[in-house]
Design a protein around this motif. Structure first.
Motif, PDB file in Angstrom:
ATOM      1  N   GLU A 130      45.089  40.524  57.728  1.00 14.64           N
ATOM      2  CA  GLU A 130      44.473  39.635  56.691  1.00 14.64           C
ATOM      3  C   GLU A 130      43.933  40.448  56.124  1.00 14.64           C
ATOM      4  N   LYS A 131      43.223  41.933  56.548  1.00 13.54           N
ATOM      5  CA  LYS A 131      42.688  42.228  55.390  1.00 13.54           C
ATOM      6  C   LYS A 131      43.379  42.680  54.117  1.00 13.54           C
ATOM      7  N   LYS A 132      44.090  43.548  54.494  1.00 13.23           N
ATOM      8  CA  LYS A 132      44.582  44.299  53.342  1.00 13.23           C
ATOM      9  C   LYS A 132      45.367  43.098  52.801  1.00 13.23           C
ATOM     10  N   TYR A 133      45.881  41.641  53.230  1.00 12.88           N
ATOM     11  CA  TYR A 133      46.369  40.770  52.241  1.00 12.88           C
ATOM     12  C   TYR A 133      45.677  40.287  51.723  1.00 12.88           C
ATOM     13  N   ALA A 134      44.142  39.811  52.123  1.00 13.32           N
ATOM     14  CA  ALA A 134      43.140  38.734  52.371  1.00 13.32           C
ATOM     15  C   ALA A 134      42.802  38.118  50.495  1.00 13.32           C
ATOM     16  N   LEU A 135      42.767  38.997  49.542  1.00 13.83           N
ATOM     17  CA  LEU A 135      43.127  38.459  48.113  1.00 13.83           C
ATOM     18  C   LEU A 135      44.326  38.013  47.764  1.00 13.83           C
ATOM     19  N   HIS A 136      45.425  38.018  48.539  1.00 14.07           N
ATOM     20  CA  HIS A 136      47.104  38.040  47.675  1.00 14.07           C
ATOM     21  C   HIS A 136      46.075  36.138  48.639  1.00 14.07           C
ATOM     22  N   LYS A 137      46.117  35.731  49.672  1.00 12.78           N
ATOM     23  CA  LYS A 137      45.825  35.106  50.668  1.00 12.78           C
ATOM     24  C   LYS A 137      44.837  34.053  49.650  1.00 12.78           C
ATOM     25  N   ALA A 138      43.832  34.313  49.288  1.00 11.39           N
ATOM     26  CA  ALA A 138      42.895  33.597  47.964  1.00 11.39           C
ATOM     27  C   ALA A 138      43.916  33.122  47.474  1.00 11.39           C
ATOM     28  N   VAL A 139      43.937  33.904  46.101  1.00  7.09           N
ATOM     29  CA  VAL A 139      44.611  33.448  45.125  1.00  7.09           C
ATOM     30  C   VAL A 139      46.246  32.445  45.595  1.00  7.09           C
ATOM     31  N   SER A 167      46.098  30.462  47.364  1.00  8.16           N
ATOM     32  CA  SER A 167      44.876  29.106  48.008  1.00  8.16           C
ATOM     33  C   SER A 167      44.280  29.343  46.859  1.00  8.16           C
ATOM     34  N   ARG A 168      43.805  29.278  46.031  1.00  7.72           N
ATOM     35  CA  ARG A 168      43.176  29.753  44.798  1.00  7.72           C
ATOM     36  C   ARG A 168      41.523  28.887  45.205  1.00  7.72           C
ATOM     37  N   ASN A 169      41.589  29.651  45.769  1.00  2.00           N
ATOM     38  CA  ASN A 169      40.236  29.751  46.246  1.00  2.00           C
ATOM     39  C   ASN A 169      39.094  30.748  45.388  1.00  2.00           C
ATOM     40  N   ILE A 170      38.914  30.006  44.455  1.00  9.42           N
ATOM     41  CA  ILE A 170      37.645  31.056  43.344  1.00  9.42           C
ATOM     42  C   ILE A 170      36.844  31.621  43.826  1.00  9.42           C
ATOM     43  N   ARG A 171      35.801  30.699  45.052  1.00 14.66           N
ATOM     44  CA  ARG A 171      34.453  31.848  44.884  1.00 14.66           C
ATOM     45  C   ARG A 171      35.397  33.454  46.570  1.00 14.66           C
ATOM     46  N   LYS A 172      35.869  33.357  46.559  1.00 17.34           N
ATOM     47  CA  LYS A 172      36.470  34.240  47.619  1.00 17.34           C
ATOM     48  C   LYS A 172      37.241  35.807  46.421  1.00 17.34           C
ATOM     49  N   LEU A 202      48.789  38.840  40.624  1.00 14.90           N
ATOM     50  CA  LEU A 202      49.352  38.855  39.936  1.00 14.90           C
ATOM     51  C   LEU A 202      50.702  37.507  39.533  1.00 14.90           C
ATOM     52  N   LEU A 203      51.300  37.988  40.173  1.00 13.89           N
ATOM     53  CA  LEU A 203      53.190  37.689  40.010  1.00 13.89           C
ATOM     54  C   LEU A 203      52.153  36.194  41.247  1.00 13.89           C
ATOM     55  N   ILE A 204      52.099  35.929  42.271  1.00 12.30           N
ATOM     56  CA  ILE A 204      51.585  35.206  42.820  1.00 12.30           C
ATOM     57  C   ILE A 204      50.691  34.013  41.648  1.00 12.30           C
ATOM     58  N   ALA A 205      49.427  34.694  41.096  1.00 10.88           N
ATOM     59  CA  ALA A 205      48.831  33.496  40.397  1.00 10.88           C
ATOM     60  C   ALA A 205      50.072  33.119  39.157  1.00 10.88           C
ATOM     61  N   SER A 206      50.667  33.857  38.262  1.00 15.21           N
ATOM     62  CA  SER A 206      51.192  33.020  37.746  1.00 15.21           C
ATOM     63  C   SER A 206      53.174  32.135  38.124  1.00 15.21           C
ATOM     64  N   GLU A 209      42.433  33.410  34.576  1.00 13.86           N
ATOM     65  CA  GLU A 209      41.207  35.172  34.061  1.00 13.86           C
ATOM     66  C   GLU A 209      40.474  36.057  35.040  1.00 13.86           C
ATOM     67  N   LEU A 210      40.859  35.829  36.267  1.00 15.91           N
ATOM     68  CA  LEU A 210      39.826  36.019  37.139  1.00 15.91           C
ATOM     69  C   LEU A 210      40.235  37.282  37.394  1.00 15.91           C
ATOM     70  N   LEU A 211      41.254  37.393  37.322  1.00 11.51           N
ATOM     71  CA  LEU A 211      42.725  38.672  37.584  1.00 11.51           C
ATOM     72  C   LEU A 211      42.928  39.350  36.583  1.00 11.51           C
ATOM     73  N   LEU A 212      43.062  38.925  35.041  1.00  8.05           N
ATOM     74  CA  LEU A 212      43.571  40.041  33.734  1.00  8.05           C
ATOM     75  C   LEU A 212      41.895  40.636  33.764  1.00  8.05           C
ATOM     76  N   SER A 213      41.289  39.880  34.330  1.00 10.22           N
ATOM     77  CA  SER A 213      39.320  40.463  33.269  1.00 10.22           C
ATOM     78  C   SER A 213      39.419  41.970  34.713  1.00 10.22           C
ATOM     79  N   HIS A 214      39.599  42.604  35.934  1.00 12.67           N
ATOM     80  CA  HIS A 214      39.922  42.928  36.237  1.00 12.67           C
ATOM     81  C   HIS A 214      40.280  44.477  35.323  1.00 12.67           C
TER      82      HIS A 214
END
Length: 335
Positions: free
Chosen positions: A7-16, A18-23, A45-49, A62-67
């Protein structure tokens, strides 16, 4: 324990997902590998696209590509990267942004099926994407595993404007795919008359033969596409072509039309020079086919065109019990 670690490892994937901007903002500052893949082999990035367009789409991208360490060339288990996803969906805005930020990215990168962003865009009728990718050096004649090109997709799927634009960009009008079909043969097989007209306007070879002996004319006959048949005959498709391949061996276009009981196409073929007594093997003669299938109207058309009524034709009609056809044949012989 393992579940919580995942859950922790893939937390960012899950946030993307669900499109949870804050998270996403919080996790981006904590992530160790922005290009890590989840259990499905997907990066954030693949998930978002892959998402359909929504209110937060641009914000997430924009958030992901700014990294600073984001890598758009990372692929999933199908060797698909972000350009493949965006090209198929026709998202030219983000294709431009990514290529502006990563100008050395390979626009001809192949997926596992050898499709490139450009061929995927053609598959989904994304003309603006194709024109832009081509301006960036993408190969207009790239072929995938089936040897399909962008033009093959366009002609096969009935995309008229795309077909014309690809030809103007230099697409090979006579490219043969893995089945030996040209764009013209494929378009004719679906009865796409306007696309056939466009291809012929770019001097497509009208009598190319596929790996199994099919031509644009024989495919259009099989589809029952009367207008396409007429167009091809007007442009000198061979009405007396004999298929030398096993499945339809010794079949001519007229034999095929007789087999399909299509009077309108039979009459068109005869009008444009189809020989009614050709080819010689008796089983493949149009008259023999019509008798076998009890196609009385077809027999009438052939008789009016001067077909020769041999003794074998009468015997065949008697064998199949075609009494109305027997009368027609006997009457014709007397006259």
């Amino acid at each position: 324990m393992s579940y919580h670690m995942d859950e922790k490892k893939y937390a960012l994937h899950k946030a993307v997902q669900s499109r949870n901007i804050r998270k996403i903002k919080i996790l981006l500052s904590q992530t160790e590998d922005i290009n890590a893949k989840d259990e499905n082999g997907e990066t954030v990035l693949l998930i978002a696209s892959e998402h359909e367009r929504h209110d937060d789409y641009d914000s997430v991208m924009e958030l992901l590509l700014s990294h600073e360490k984001i890598d758009p060339t990372v692929t999933n288990q199908h060797a698909c990267n972000v350009l493949h996803n965006l090209a198929y969906k026709g998202n030219i805005t983000w294709i431009k942004k990514i290529l502006e930020k990563f100008p050395n990215m390979n626009v001809d990168e192949e997926k596992d099926d050898l499709n490139t962003p450009l061929t995927l865009a053609a598959k989904n009728n994304q003309l603006d994407v194709i024109k832009y990718l081509h301006s960036k050096g993408a190969d207009i004649n790239h072929e995938n595993k089936k040897k399909f090109t962008a033009l093959v997709y366009a002609a096969s799927d009935g995309y008229e404007e795309l077909t014309k634009e690809l030809l103007e960009l230099g697409a090979d009008v006579d490219h043969r795919d893995g089945y030996g079909f040209t764009p013209l043969i494929r378009a004719a097989g679906w009865g796409y008359t306007r696309i056939c007209e466009i291809l012929l306007g770019y001097h497509a070879n009208i009598n190319t033969i596929s790996n199994r002996g099919q031509t644009a004319l024989t495919r259009s006959i099989r589809a029952g596409a009367v207008e396409t048949v007429k167009l091809l005959l007007e442009n000198h498709a061979d009405p007396n072509y004999v298929n030398a391949y096993e499945i339809d061996k010794c079949f001519t276009p007229l034999t095929s039309a007789s087999h399909l009981k299509n009077v309108e196409i039979m009459e068109l073929l005869i009008e444009y020079g189809a020989e009614v007594n050709y080819p010689k093997p008796s089983y493949s003669l149009p008259l023999s086919i019509c008798i076998k299938h009890g196609f009385t109207r077809g027999v009438e058309v052939l008789l009016a065109a001067g077909v020769h009524v041999a003794d074998s034709a009468l015997r065949s009609a008697q064998q199949y019990g075609r009494h109305d056809i027997i009368e027609l044949l006997e009457s014709h012989r007397k006259n």
